[in-house]
Design an enzyme around this catalytic site. Structure first.
Site, PDB file in Angstrom:
ATOM      1  N   LYS A  63       0.268  -5.384  14.343  1.00  0.00           N
ATOM      2  CA  LYS A  63      -0.494  -4.387  13.837  1.00  0.00           C
ATOM      3  C   LYS A  63      -1.822  -4.911  13.182  1.00  0.00           C
ATOM      4  O   LYS A  63      -2.885  -4.058  13.100  1.00  0.00           O
ATOM      5  CB  LYS A  63       0.070  -3.545  12.825  1.00  0.00           C
ATOM      6  CG  LYS A  63       1.391  -3.126  13.375  1.00  0.00           C
ATOM      7  CD  LYS A  63       2.100  -1.878  12.492  1.00  0.00           C
ATOM      8  CE  LYS A  63       3.349  -1.291  13.115  1.00  0.00           C
ATOM      9  NZ  LYS A  63       3.835  -0.311  12.334  1.00  0.00           N
ATOM     10  N   GLY A 123       7.781  -5.863  -0.217  1.00  0.00           N
ATOM     11  CA  GLY A 123       7.531  -6.311   0.689  1.00  0.00           C
ATOM     12  C   GLY A 123       5.997  -6.153   0.624  1.00  0.00           C
ATOM     13  O   GLY A 123       5.086  -5.468   0.268  1.00  0.00           O
ATOM     14  N   TYR A 207      14.839   2.108  10.491  1.00  0.00           N
ATOM     15  CA  TYR A 207      15.615   3.304  10.759  1.00  0.00           C
ATOM     16  C   TYR A 207      17.261   3.031  11.360  1.00  0.00           C
ATOM     17  O   TYR A 207      17.851   3.972  11.547  1.00  0.00           O
ATOM     18  CB  TYR A 207      14.914   4.208  11.689  1.00  0.00           C
ATOM     19  CG  TYR A 207      14.374   3.769  12.987  1.00  0.00           C
ATOM     20  CD1 TYR A 207      13.209   3.497  13.116  1.00  0.00           C
ATOM     21  CD2 TYR A 207      15.410   3.892  14.051  1.00  0.00           C
ATOM     22  CE1 TYR A 207      12.667   2.948  14.336  1.00  0.00           C
ATOM     23  CE2 TYR A 207      14.761   3.457  15.306  1.00  0.00           C
ATOM     24  CZ  TYR A 207      13.456   3.189  15.479  1.00  0.00           C
ATOM     25  OH  TYR A 207      13.178   2.517  16.668  1.00  0.00           O
TER      26      TYR A 207
HETATM   27  P1  ATR Z   1       4.284  -8.625   9.014  1.00  0.00           P
HETATM   28  O1  ATR Z   1       3.696  -7.637   9.242  1.00  0.00           O
HETATM   29  O2  ATR Z   1       3.524  -9.773   8.024  1.00  0.00           O
HETATM   30  O3  ATR Z   1       4.496  -9.654  10.430  1.00  0.00           O
HETATM   31  P2  ATR Z   1       6.910  -7.933   8.522  1.00  0.00           P
HETATM   32  O4  ATR Z   1       7.937  -8.164   9.320  1.00  0.00           O
HETATM   33  O5  ATR Z   1       6.426  -6.652   8.567  1.00  0.00           O
HETATM   34  O6  ATR Z   1       5.807  -8.855   8.553  1.00  0.00           O
HETATM   35  O7  ATR Z   1       7.125  -7.937   6.963  1.00  0.00           O
HETATM   36  C1  ATR Z   1       8.166  -8.913   6.497  1.00  0.00           C
HETATM   37  C2  ATR Z   1       8.318  -8.462   4.993  1.00  0.00           C
HETATM   38  O8  ATR Z   1       9.709  -8.836   4.736  1.00  0.00           O
HETATM   39  C3  ATR Z   1       7.673  -9.359   4.272  1.00  0.00           C
HETATM   40  O9  ATR Z   1       7.034  -8.804   3.105  1.00  0.00           O
HETATM   41  C4  ATR Z   1       8.333 -10.551   4.025  1.00  0.00           C
HETATM   42  O10 ATR Z   1       8.182 -11.268   2.632  1.00  0.00           O
HETATM   43  P3  ATR Z   1       7.327 -12.458   2.902  1.00  0.00           P
HETATM   44  O11 ATR Z   1       5.771 -12.184   2.829  1.00  0.00           O
HETATM   45  O12 ATR Z   1       7.424 -13.470   1.547  1.00  0.00           O
HETATM   46  O13 ATR Z   1       7.412 -13.242   4.104  1.00  0.00           O
HETATM   47  C5  ATR Z   1       9.680  -9.784   3.746  1.00  0.00           C
HETATM   48  N1  ATR Z   1      10.882 -10.743   4.057  1.00  0.00           N
HETATM   49  C6  ATR Z   1      11.340 -10.953   5.184  1.00  0.00           C
HETATM   50  N2  ATR Z   1      12.598 -11.650   5.007  1.00  0.00           N
HETATM   51  C7  ATR Z   1      12.659 -11.941   3.721  1.00  0.00           C
HETATM   52  C8  ATR Z   1      13.690 -12.440   2.694  1.00  0.00           C
HETATM   53  N3  ATR Z   1      14.980 -13.231   3.382  1.00  0.00           N
HETATM   54  N4  ATR Z   1      13.480 -12.242   1.398  1.00  0.00           N
HETATM   55  C9  ATR Z   1      12.415 -11.730   0.953  1.00  0.00           C
HETATM   56  N5  ATR Z   1      11.496 -10.932   1.651  1.00  0.00           N
HETATM   57  C10 ATR Z   1      11.744 -11.204   3.074  1.00  0.00           C
END
Ligand code: ATR
Length: 259
Positions: A63, A123, A207
């Site tokens: 995105k 997040g 969802y």
């Molecule tokens: P993006 O848009 O950046 O590709 P996303 O998949 O929309 O990513 O967002 C993933 C979110 O889930 C992020 O906020 C991620 O935290 P980090 O910024 O620290 O990576 C969070 N996230 C995913 N797995 C996680 C976990 N095991 N513990 C805590 N936060 C997690």
């Protein structure tokens, strides 16, 4: 026949083709909606070699990356720096955002009033800027954000005037929104303690499946909202942008997401 599709990675799980093809059929529009798995490296090449496509939905994790390929951005795409809908016409690649509408409308449906409310966002991924803009449109007083990787939360906080809280801590809130990907897998756990919280709103952007975050909150007597209506409303808005028709959201449509 006009061609539409959703790009992302992973993409297998996406219900957008099912939904858009249903609406195309219902509205007797000669079009087809497909899905395409891409890697970041392949986006440019894909856009160049597929100039017969009329519209694209963009999902995780592209995105933001997709902004680099757009020749124009709508005001919403620009303010959120996030694009989930693209209109392709002549040589133009116009980036738009319908996630803001989707999130906002899902709360308006429930008569959510942001006045004097605090929102707590978990997040800092691609969807968060849209959630923040929608919450501001709904008039929330304060937004607190918490993310495992703190500097990503800090960057958003600077841009949108949010308060940052350390990951793992909970704060006072009226509505908490899980914007992390935790919960997509059934054994995923957020690891935050909400055990004393009652009569608040717990919203999960995910969802499917129903997350532990929502199951736990419901058990404590909180109101829960999953990402279904946000998903439907963002799709409805994309459809309207491409075809000039607002497709109907009814029980039959909602059921498409349950099968
Ligand atoms: P993006 O848009 O950046 O590709 P996303 O998949 O929309 O990513 O967002 C993933 C979110 O889930 C992020 O906020 C991620 O935290 P980090 O910024 O620290 O990576 C969070 N996230 C995913 N797995 C996680 C976990 N095991 N513990 C805590 N936060 C997690």
């Amino acid at each position: 026949m006009k061609k539409y599709l959703v790009i992302g990675n992973p993409i297998e799980h996406s219900l957008s083709p099912k939904l858009h093809n249903y609406w195309l059929d219902k509205n007797k529009i000669d079009g087809n909606y497909d899905k395409k798995l891409l890697t970041e490296r392949k986006i440019g090449e894909f856009l160049k070699s597929n100039q017969n496509i009329s519209g694209i939905n963009v999902t995780v994790p592209f995105k933001k990356t997709i902004l680099n390929y757009c020749t124009e951005l709508t005001e919403l795409a620009s303010s959120s720096q996030s694009v989930n809908t693209i209109v392709l016409s002549n040589d133009k690649i116009i980036g738009d955002n319908t996630d803001i509408y989707g999130f906002e409308q899902s709360l308006k449906d429930l008569n959510f009033d942001g006045l004097n409310k605090t929102a707590f966002i978990l997040g800092a991924g691609g969807v968060v800027s849209s959630v923040v803009i929608a919450l501001n449109n709904l008039g929330v007083k304060k937004i607190v954000i918490s993310n495992r990787t703190k500097n990503k939360a800090e960057a958003l906080a600077k841009e949108y005037n949010l308060v940052v809280s350390d990951w793992g801590k909970t704060v006072d809130f009226d509505i908490v929104i899980n914007c992390t990907s935790i919960g997509l897998k059934s054994n995923d756990k957020l690891g935050l303690d909400f055990s004393n919280i009652k009569n608040k709103i717990f919203y999960d952007i995910i969802y499917r499946p129903k997350t532990k975050f929502l199951i736990g909150a419901e058990g404590l007597g909180n109101q829960i909202i999953d990402g279904k209506m946000m998903f439907l409303y963002q799709a409805q808005k994309s459809f309207e942008i491409w075809h000039g028709i607002k497709p109907e959201i009814n029980e039959e449509v909602t059921n498409l997401l349950n099968d």
